[in-house]
Write an enzyme that holds these catalytic residues in place. Structure first.
Site, short mmCIF file in Angstrom:
data_model
loop_
_atom_site.label_atom_id
_atom_site.label_comp_id
_atom_site.label_asym_id
_atom_site.label_seq_id
_atom_site.Cartn_x
_atom_site.Cartn_y
_atom_site.Cartn_z
N HIS A 220 0.82 -1.21 0.00
CA HIS A 220 0.00 0.00 0.00
C HIS A 220 0.86 1.27 0.00
O HIS A 220 0.34 2.37 0.13
CB HIS A 220 -0.90 -0.03 1.24
N LYS A 222 3.19 4.40 -1.20
CA LYS A 222 3.28 5.31 -2.34
C LYS A 222 4.61 6.03 -2.21
O LYS A 222 4.79 6.87 -1.32
CB LYS A 222 2.14 6.33 -2.35
N ASP A 227 17.04 10.34 -7.53
CA ASP A 227 18.49 10.44 -7.33
C ASP A 227 18.93 10.32 -5.87
O ASP A 227 20.04 10.72 -5.53
CB ASP A 227 19.02 11.77 -7.89
N HIS A 394 -9.27 11.19 2.10
CA HIS A 394 -8.41 10.02 1.91
C HIS A 394 -7.06 10.17 2.62
O HIS A 394 -6.22 9.26 2.57
CB HIS A 394 -8.20 9.78 0.41
N LYS A 396 -3.99 10.38 5.40
CA LYS A 396 -3.58 9.57 6.54
C LYS A 396 -2.62 10.41 7.38
O LYS A 396 -1.41 10.46 7.12
CB LYS A 396 -2.89 8.29 6.10
N ASP A 401 -0.26 15.45 20.63
CA ASP A 401 0.05 16.67 21.39
C ASP A 401 0.68 17.71 20.47
O ASP A 401 0.25 17.86 19.33
CB ASP A 401 0.97 16.32 22.58
#
Length: 476
Positions: A220, A222, A227, A394, A396, A401
């Site tokens: 999952h 991405k 370089d 979508h 995440k 704190d």
């Protein structure tokens, strides 16, 4: 020719054999399934309907991605040497956490917090893809790519053309994609990349035939790396919907991250392990991360089903257990397990401002329905559930704190806890935390707080459907 009179005996013998095989699978489930609830569910299924449960067990019942672990061990000496060399080079940039959560996170992932990084928060698709295409265009030696979903649409074809152009300029391109997430990707798309010299591999179809039965494990992550100097991780895949072009979802709310500095080496190490699994080989990469003037501190958390422990689940539970003021989490999927749910409940009871931002719209119906069943286990404890109303959410993201800010690929559900390979950036930088705080405050303004009546006033059939969907939570 088989005597018809013998058919009942053959059928009875086959049924007995099937149940014996089911009993062997029950013994395996007793020893290896992750949770007691899952164990009970598999035992009942294997006894009642072994002809269905046995093949499903091979797909969804495994505790660890064993093939990946074996591949990692087969190259263990090389990986260990590379990791040791990387840690030695990063020692100059190392920062020791001064609180229990930071020390636990560092021990759990085995990668250090480093200073000398520059973090750029990328909000939504246009900003993210502009930055990624700019990075691809400026690459001189190699580009690493790994996406869960790649589509052959407008942005997907633009992405393909950008990689082909760089390959024709002599830049090495390594392209990974998840076999399940990108199952609709046409062969023509991959053939055009390969014809241009791009090395393409799917994460799933590989050396071991039995890995094809482990479809429940997904990559999952991405990742884009140029370089070895800058990297991108976050919530966006490659597809038009991530630019808000899908009529079903409309506006697409997401968050990505550009990273420059020593932490890029940790991202490369995670990519290299994935490449080793999919392509059975190492890559010649640059491992000399240079400090940036921004001097921001960050650690990279690659987690997945090849870990010794359920790393992301432990990170989320510890974040809740150690929070004292606020715990803000944005995730498209809210299906916490018992450990994380208990930690969230106790944090709220301590007076921590616990907010969970989830979408109003659904992209996966079973997961969306499952979230309703947690209303009665969160709202009475003081946990605030917020439904994002301006398009589909979508991203995440997590704030602990004023100490830690997270941006990555991992959700608040069982798939990310135990089944998916994920990657997340964790920073202690005050300016970065302020950026995330401001971003989430705007998101909260475009959200509606959930009330218990949103569940209790629904018709019985809806609540029944939610309960049924929750049963499937371990494999969603």
């Amino acid at each position: 020719m088989i005597n018809p009179e013998w058919l009942p005996y053959f059928a009875g013998g086959g049924l007995i054999l099937l149940h014996l095989i089911g009993i062997l699978h029950i013994l395996h489930a007793l020893m290896h399934v992750r949770t007691s609830q899952g164990t009970i569910a598999w035992i009942v299924s294997l006894i009642a309907a072994p002809w269905i449960a046995i093949p499903l067990y091979w797909i969804a019942g495994r505790k660890r991605f064993s093939g990946y672990v074996r591949a990692r061990r087969s190259q263990d000496a090389d990986l260990r040497k590379l990791s040791e060399d990387m840690h030695r080079r990063l020692r100059h940039y190392g920062v020791k956490p001064n609180d229990p959560f930071g020390r636990a996170a560092e021990l759990l992932i085995g990668l250090p917090f480093t200073r000398g990084n520059e973090l750029e928060l990328l909000i939504d698709g246009q900003e993210t893809f502009d930055a990624i295409f700019e990075s691809i265009s400026s690459a001189q030696d190699y580009i690493l790519v790994n996406f869960f979903i790649v589509k052959s649409d407008r942005v997907g074809n633009r992405f393909k053309d950008a990689l082909i152009k760089k390959a024709q300029e002599g830049v090495r391109i390594y392209f990974l994609f998840d076999e399940v997430g990108s199952h609709k990707l046409p062969r023509k798309y991959l053939r055009e990349l390969k014809d241009a010299g791009v090395e393409c591999h799917s994460f799933g179809a590989n050396r071991f035939w039995w890995s094809r039965l482990q479809l429940n494990f997904r990559n999952h992550r991405k990742i884009v790396v140029a370089d070895g100097r800058e990297a991108f991780i976050g919530g966006l895949n490659v597809g038009d919907e991530y630019l808000g072009r899908d009529k079903r979802f409309g506006a697409w709310r997401d968050t990505h991250l550009r990273i420059q500095g020593p932490a890029v080496q940790a991202i490369q190490l995670a990519y290299l392990e994935d490449w080793n699994w999919a392509a059975d080989g190492f890559l010649d990469l640059h491992w000399n991360g240079h400090a940036q003037t921004a001097d921001q501190t960050v650690a990279i958390l690659p987690t997945g089903p090849a870990d010794l422990a359920d790393s992301w689940q432990l990170v989320c539970a510890e974040a809740a257990n150690t929070s004292t003021k606020r715990l803000w989490i944005a995730s498209p999927y809210f299906v916490p397990d018992g450990g994380v749910l208990t930690a969230l409940q106790t944090a709220a009871l301590r007076g921590v401002d616990v907010r969970i931002l989830i979408p109003e719209k659904a992209d996966h119906l079973l997961v969306w329905l499952s979230a309703f069943t947690f209303f009665e286990e969160t709202l009475p404890y003081g946990i605030k559930l917020m439904r994002y109303k301006r398009g589909f959410l979508h991203q995440k993201v997590m704030l602990v704190d004023d100490r830690y800010g997270f941006v990555g690929t991992a959700n608040l559900d069982n798939r990310s806890f135990r089944l998916n390979f994920e990657i997340t950036a964790l920073s202690t930088d005050a300016a970065f935390i302020d950026e995330i705080t401001h971003m989430l405050e705007i998101d909260f303004e475009h959200s509606k707080e959930v009330k218990i009546e949103d569940l209790t006033e629904r018709p019985f059939w809806f609540r029944l459907g939610c309960r049924a969907a929750r049963i499937m939570a371990p494999v969603q």
